[in-house]
Motif scaffolding. Sequence first.
Motif, mmCIF file in Angstrom:
data_model
loop_
_atom_site.group_PDB
_atom_site.id
_atom_site.type_symbol
_atom_site.label_atom_id
_atom_site.label_comp_id
_atom_site.label_asym_id
_atom_site.label_seq_id
_atom_site.Cartn_x
_atom_site.Cartn_y
_atom_site.Cartn_z
ATOM 1 N N LEU A 184 -12.791 -9.689 5.121
ATOM 2 C CA LEU A 184 -13.210 -9.184 3.819
ATOM 3 C C LEU A 184 -13.342 -10.293 2.783
ATOM 4 C CD1 LEU A 184 -10.829 -6.107 3.769
ATOM 5 C CD2 LEU A 184 -13.298 -6.018 4.061
ATOM 6 N N ALA A 185 -12.395 -11.251 2.818
ATOM 7 C CA ALA A 185 -12.392 -12.334 1.824
ATOM 8 C C ALA A 185 -11.744 -13.565 2.444
ATOM 9 C CB ALA A 185 -11.630 -11.896 0.579
ATOM 10 N N PRO A 186 -12.518 -14.378 3.147
ATOM 11 C CA PRO A 186 -11.952 -15.527 3.860
ATOM 12 C C PRO A 186 -11.191 -16.495 2.957
ATOM 13 C CG PRO A 186 -14.231 -15.124 4.521
ATOM 14 C CD PRO A 186 -13.963 -14.238 3.347
ATOM 15 N N GLU A 187 -11.506 -16.500 1.668
ATOM 16 C CA GLU A 187 -10.844 -17.450 0.768
ATOM 17 C C GLU A 187 -9.484 -16.942 0.296
ATOM 18 O OE1 GLU A 187 -12.810 -14.383 -1.669
ATOM 19 O OE2 GLU A 187 -13.357 -15.558 0.102
ATOM 20 N N ALA A 188 -9.141 -15.698 0.587
ATOM 21 C CA ALA A 188 -7.883 -15.128 0.104
ATOM 22 C C ALA A 188 -6.692 -15.779 0.794
ATOM 23 C CB ALA A 188 -7.868 -13.617 0.339
ATOM 24 N N ALA A 189 -5.541 -15.688 0.153
ATOM 25 C CA ALA A 189 -4.351 -16.369 0.659
ATOM 26 C C ALA A 189 -3.458 -15.463 1.498
ATOM 27 C CB ALA A 189 -3.543 -16.924 -0.515
ATOM 28 N N GLU A 190 -3.795 -14.187 1.623
ATOM 29 C CA GLU A 190 -2.939 -13.277 2.365
ATOM 30 C C GLU A 190 -3.023 -13.541 3.869
ATOM 31 O OE1 GLU A 190 -4.953 -12.445 0.012
ATOM 32 O OE2 GLU A 190 -3.806 -11.342 -1.506
ATOM 33 N N PRO A 191 -1.922 -13.257 4.593
ATOM 34 C CA PRO A 191 -1.957 -13.379 6.059
ATOM 35 C C PRO A 191 -3.020 -12.472 6.649
ATOM 36 C CG PRO A 191 0.293 -13.164 5.273
ATOM 37 C CD PRO A 191 -0.594 -12.892 4.095
ATOM 38 N N ASP A 192 -3.567 -12.847 7.791
ATOM 39 C CA ASP A 192 -4.692 -12.135 8.391
ATOM 40 C C ASP A 192 -4.256 -11.022 9.338
ATOM 41 O OD1 ASP A 192 -7.458 -11.973 8.272
ATOM 42 O OD2 ASP A 192 -7.707 -13.020 10.176
ATOM 43 N N GLY A 193 -2.963 -10.890 9.564
ATOM 44 C CA GLY A 193 -2.498 -9.902 10.530
ATOM 45 C C GLY A 193 -2.251 -8.531 9.950
ATOM 46 N N ASP A 194 -2.404 -8.393 8.643
ATOM 47 C CA ASP A 194 -2.183 -7.101 7.992
ATOM 48 C C ASP A 194 -3.512 -6.466 7.601
ATOM 49 O OD1 ASP A 194 0.664 -7.341 7.980
ATOM 50 O OD2 ASP A 194 0.472 -8.753 6.314
ATOM 51 N N LEU A 195 -3.516 -5.135 7.557
ATOM 52 C CA LEU A 195 -4.680 -4.423 7.027
ATOM 53 C C LEU A 195 -4.566 -4.420 5.503
ATOM 54 C CD1 LEU A 195 -4.838 -1.395 9.486
ATOM 55 C CD2 LEU A 195 -6.316 -3.413 9.453
ATOM 56 N N PRO A 196 -5.548 -4.984 4.789
ATOM 57 C CA PRO A 196 -5.442 -5.088 3.321
ATOM 58 C C PRO A 196 -5.320 -3.714 2.668
ATOM 59 C CG PRO A 196 -7.225 -6.454 4.175
ATOM 60 C CD PRO A 196 -6.782 -5.583 5.309
ATOM 61 N N LYS A 197 -4.346 -3.563 1.781
ATOM 62 C CA LYS A 197 -4.120 -2.276 1.127
ATOM 63 C C LYS A 197 -5.312 -1.877 0.271
ATOM 64 C CE LYS A 197 0.912 -2.613 1.115
ATOM 65 N NZ LYS A 197 2.157 -2.685 0.290
ATOM 66 N N SER A 198 -5.953 -2.851 -0.351
ATOM 67 C CA SER A 198 -7.095 -2.525 -1.209
ATOM 68 C C SER A 198 -8.238 -1.934 -0.380
ATOM 69 C CB SER A 198 -7.572 -3.770 -1.953
ATOM 70 O OG SER A 198 -7.943 -4.795 -1.033
ATOM 71 N N PHE A 199 -8.473 -2.474 0.816
ATOM 72 C CA PHE A 199 -9.521 -1.953 1.688
ATOM 73 C C PHE A 199 -9.181 -0.537 2.137
ATOM 74 C CE2 PHE A 199 -10.916 -1.347 6.150
ATOM 75 C CZ PHE A 199 -12.282 -1.295 5.935
ATOM 76 N N LEU A 200 -7.936 -0.322 2.538
ATOM 77 C CA LEU A 200 -7.523 1.005 2.987
ATOM 78 C C LEU A 200 -7.634 2.019 1.845
ATOM 79 C CD1 LEU A 200 -4.422 0.094 5.195
ATOM 80 C CD2 LEU A 200 -6.799 0.441 5.900
ATOM 81 N N GLN A 201 -7.321 1.581 0.628
ATOM 82 C CA GLN A 201 -7.450 2.470 -0.522
ATOM 83 C C GLN A 201 -8.920 2.821 -0.765
ATOM 84 O OE1 GLN A 201 -4.617 3.498 -2.104
ATOM 85 N NE2 GLN A 201 -5.833 4.933 -3.332
ATOM 86 N N ASP A 202 -9.786 1.823 -0.597
ATOM 87 C CA ASP A 202 -11.223 2.056 -0.813
ATOM 88 C C ASP A 202 -11.792 3.081 0.165
ATOM 89 O OD1 ASP A 202 -11.245 0.264 -2.894
ATOM 90 O OD2 ASP A 202 -12.088 -1.390 -1.721
ATOM 91 N N LEU A 203 -11.198 3.178 1.353
ATOM 92 C CA LEU A 203 -11.726 4.102 2.365
ATOM 93 C C LEU A 203 -11.693 5.554 1.896
ATOM 94 C CD1 LEU A 203 -10.270 2.631 5.697
ATOM 95 C CD2 LEU A 203 -12.589 2.388 4.776
ATOM 96 N N LYS A 204 -10.848 5.847 0.918
ATOM 97 C CA LYS A 204 -10.821 7.214 0.385
ATOM 98 C C LYS A 204 -12.155 7.600 -0.240
ATOM 99 C CE LYS A 204 -5.877 7.722 -0.522
ATOM 100 N NZ LYS A 204 -4.852 8.055 -1.551
ATOM 101 N N GLU A 205 -12.900 6.585 -0.698
ATOM 102 C CA GLU A 205 -14.209 6.856 -1.317
ATOM 103 C C GLU A 205 -15.184 7.470 -0.322
ATOM 104 O OE1 GLU A 205 -14.745 6.501 -4.505
ATOM 105 O OE2 GLU A 205 -12.769 5.609 -4.887
ATOM 106 N N LEU A 206 -14.957 7.227 0.956
ATOM 107 C CA LEU A 206 -15.882 7.722 1.978
ATOM 108 C C LEU A 206 -15.769 9.234 2.186
ATOM 109 C CD1 LEU A 206 -15.500 4.869 4.638
ATOM 110 C CD2 LEU A 206 -17.201 5.078 2.791
ATOM 111 N N LYS A 207 -14.706 9.830 1.667
ATOM 112 C CA LYS A 207 -14.517 11.269 1.862
ATOM 113 C C LYS A 207 -15.628 12.097 1.234
ATOM 114 C CE LYS A 207 -9.539 11.587 2.631
ATOM 115 N NZ LYS A 207 -8.284 12.262 2.248
#
Length: 357
Positions: A215-238
């Motif tokens: 989603l954002a290669p420049e971000a500093a977060e570890p890559d082994g977690d599912l980003p909370k912001s992305f998971l939150q955005d998925l609610k928009e698909l409903k």
Amino acid sequence: MSSDLDVFVGNTTLIDEEVYRLWLDGHSVAEAVARRLRGGVLEREGTSVAVLQSDTRDHYRTFQMLERLLHAPPRLLQQLLFQIPPERQALLVQRYYAFDEALARELLGKKLSKGTKKELDEVSARTGVGIRSCRRQFDNFKRVFKAVEELRGPLAENIQQLFLLPPALARDYAAIVFFANSRFETGKRRLQFLSFGDFAACAQSMMAHWSQGALAPEAAEPDGDLPKSFLQDLKELKVLVSDKDLLDQHKSLVCSALRGKISVYNELEANFKALSRALVNVGGKLTHARDVRDFFVDLVEKVIEPCRSDKWSPGDLRLFLTHYTAAPRNLPGFRHQALWERYMAAISACLLRMYHD
């Protein structure tokens, strides 16, 4: 009377691949000697049992001294005590970190803790993998997990760099770390038809499309977690299933595209709304830890089993997912196409990998 004696002195550490395999499998020296005897080594080498025992013990001592270096493979390359050719070093590392898929399947999604390690006796009995080998492999999983859990960047690349593993093996370890992070449920009876390879392929697809690095290669977060912001955005698909007009238009587009092209068209037309709700809602619930754990259970229960019941072929499912994903591009009221396609890319890859007996 005199006799001639030729002597050759060298400092290259000799590695017997057969003995190394026996050591990795957790056999004692006595067990290894017995297996070598059954393999006909005396006849091939023209030696004695005493020499074979001494040779096996000597190899075992060498492997035990090498093991601390194998815990951090770059140290094996840098040390000078053991003169081992590079290709042999690579073999030692690769085989030390190779694992039994049956064991990995048992441990997948579990916390790599002391409590899990205490269960290895039972796991050994179920899988047929020797207990010493189970413990070594578990310790390898835990060591890799600890080394990369806080690192930024693609998991597989970090693992490959830190442990000098071949790309395919590094990707498998990345899948193990990914499952240990997210704690997906894999042990339920309805999931038993899925192999380690199935889950690893799903993890790789999810990391490729949903991870922070994707989603954002420049971000500093570890890559082994599912980003909370992305998971939150998925609610928009409903909106695709909560808005009746969008749901009807989506169904119309997909059914028009697939009429005459799949063998289960009538079933698709009758069950489209239920199937679409299942596909969308799986993602919409991923903000809750319990629902993340049930991700694969939900895919099997709400998508795969109904499709099996209606006798969908893998080809039918592939065609459906292709058109189902693409159709919202032509829905004027839908504004989340990029998010939708990223979401469905991983969902589709998982479903197509999992759709087998």
